[in-house]
Design an enzyme around this catalytic site. Structure first.
Site, PDB file in Angstrom:
ATOM      1  CG  ASN A  67      45.471  -7.406 -62.096  1.00 56.67           C
ATOM      2  OD1 ASN A  67      44.777  -6.739 -62.852  1.00 56.67           O
ATOM      3  ND2 ASN A  67      45.269  -8.685 -61.890  1.00 56.67           N
ATOM      4  CG  HIS A  72      45.557  -8.616 -66.210  1.00 52.76           C
ATOM      5  ND1 HIS A  72      45.722  -8.988 -67.510  1.00 52.76           N
ATOM      6  CD2 HIS A  72      46.806  -8.402 -65.723  1.00 52.76           C
ATOM      7  CE1 HIS A  72      47.017  -8.998 -67.800  1.00 52.76           C
ATOM      8  NE2 HIS A  72      47.695  -8.653 -66.727  1.00 52.76           N
ATOM      9  CG  ASP A 105      49.988  -3.648 -67.507  1.00 51.40           C
ATOM     10  OD1 ASP A 105      51.088  -3.144 -67.804  1.00 51.40           O
ATOM     11  OD2 ASP A 105      49.845  -4.408 -66.526  1.00 51.40           O
TER      12      ASP A 105
HETATM   13 ZN   LIG Z   1      52.072  -3.508 -63.037  1.00 49.31          ZN
END
Ligand SMILES: [Zn+2]
Length: 386
Positions: A222, A254, A277
């Site tokens: 990512n 992701h 995240d």
């Molecule tokens: Zn990031």
């Protein structure tokens, strides 16, 4: 703080798996790991039956922005408390408070807040800060607000590290903005983990960066170029270069399922670090939220900016671990490595975290074979019970 005996669980200890063992917890630490019941126990010992469950070391999330309505950038004690209280339900017992690209003032406030934060018993522990940005590449900004992205600035970093009380443990930056490697070298020599992310560099750039001291890749795949057959890029560098650890958001969004398999097959349990995240909407209903001052639309499985860019996640650590466990060849020992041991080693806290061994903090999870969390201890106190 009392004594706790966890009995009957399958224990994933550092020295190997005990089929039905006993873990004794005293004063917040693991006092004993054994195949047989301790002969004598204090009268007030709390006994926890772990029969038919797995006892794992607590998960360490080295990349998390928020949860339960709170965000590290709120820069309040209450925000960190909310996160620290919420996370044990997903098996997380320690985490890095992760900042986002923002104004100097806002980043400074978030850092000062972490520096002053008193870790409390019975909650996940804030181990330090992951500074994500602002020294990143605009072309790969993702959900990092572009207007605040700046060039690497060693003086500014030193000031921030001082404001953070020395607690910045990881920085995500784009190595192509530090071509001579002076910035990377200074940070890595000071003990900060320099992680390449929000970067547009290629394989050769990553090879140089690794020589300068980059030892990690941020949310692999990512906010970076994908593998190309004429330049395998950052992802290919993470496959090939053994000195690199790689963060992974294993939510299937992701990084989709087949790529997760490909990553598993090429990197394996020694170098992967599972992260969430996650942003503030984790644990709350779908709706409208914010990240880094930008509006974010959250549906049942993802968080997006108005243009569809993924804006963090609402993933839980045990869900990411469960998805990895579903990949052929992945064992519970591998999950322990990717969610506990590797992050503890990478942060240099493996003397007290990241494994079940006498003398380490009693950060422990009881979970079933499908990684549903039944009970979590944070430094010897019950922090979650299903
Ligand atoms: Zn990031």
């Amino acid at each position: 703080m009392g004594t706790i005996l966890i009995s009957g669980a399958k224990i994933y200890a550092e020295e190997g798996v005990l089929e039905a063992g006993y873990v004794l917890v005293r004063d917040g630490e693991i006092a004993d790991v054994s195949g047989s019941r301790p002969a004598e126990l204090p009268d007030d010992t709390l006994e926890i039956d772990g029969t038919s469950l797995n006892l794992l070391p607590g998960f360490i999330d080295v990349h998390i922005h928020g949860a339960d309505g709170a965000d590290v950038m709120d820069a309040t004690e209450e925000a960190l408390d909310r996160m620290a209280r919420f996370l044990p339900a997903e098996g997380t017992t320690a985490f890095l408070a992760t900042t986002i690209t923002q104004s100097h003032e806002n980043i400074g406030s978030a850092l000062e807040n972490v520096a002053q934060y008193p870790n409390r018993p019975g909650q996940a522990e804030v181990l330090g800060v992951h500074l994500e940005g602002p020294f990143v590449e605009k072309k790969r900004a993702g959900a990092q607000p572009e207007s605040y992205i700046i060039e690497p600035d060693a003086e500014l970093f030193r000031k921030w590290q001082e404001m953070a009380g020395g607690r910045i443990s990881v920085i995500t930056m784009a190595p192509e903005h530090d071509r001579d490697g002076a910035f990377i070298r200074e940070l890595s020599e000071s003990g900060v983990v320099v992680s390449a992310g929000h970067t547009d560099t290629g394989f050769v750039g990553m090879q140089d960066a690794a020589k300068h001291g980059v030892s990690q890749v941020t949310h692999l795949c990512n906010a970076m170029p994908g593998i190309h057959h004429r330049d395998v890029g950052v992802v290919g560098a993470a496959f090939i270069l053994d000195s690199l650890k790689a963060e992974l958001i294993a939510d299937g969004i992701h990084v989709e399922e087949q790529m997760l398999r490909l990553i598993w097959q090429n990197i394996g349990p020694e170098r992967l670090i599972l992260i969430t995240d996650s942003m503030r909407a984790k644990g709350l209903p779908a709706g409208d939220y914010e990240l880094g001052g930008q509006p974010v639309r959250v549906t049942e499985d993802r968080a997006e900016l108005a243009d569809g860019t993924l804006a963090g996640s609402i993933l839980k650590m045990n869900e990411g671990a469960r998805r990895m466990l579903g990949i052929e060849g992945v064992t519970m020992e591998d999950i322990v490595a990717m969610a506990s041991r590797n992050p503890a080693r990478q942060l240099g806290v493996d003397d007290r975290k990241g494994g079940i061994r006498e003398g380490k903090d009693a950060d422990l999870i009881l979970a079933d074979d499908n990684l549903n969390i039944r009970l979590t201890l944070c430094r010897g106190e019950v922090a979650f019970e299903a």
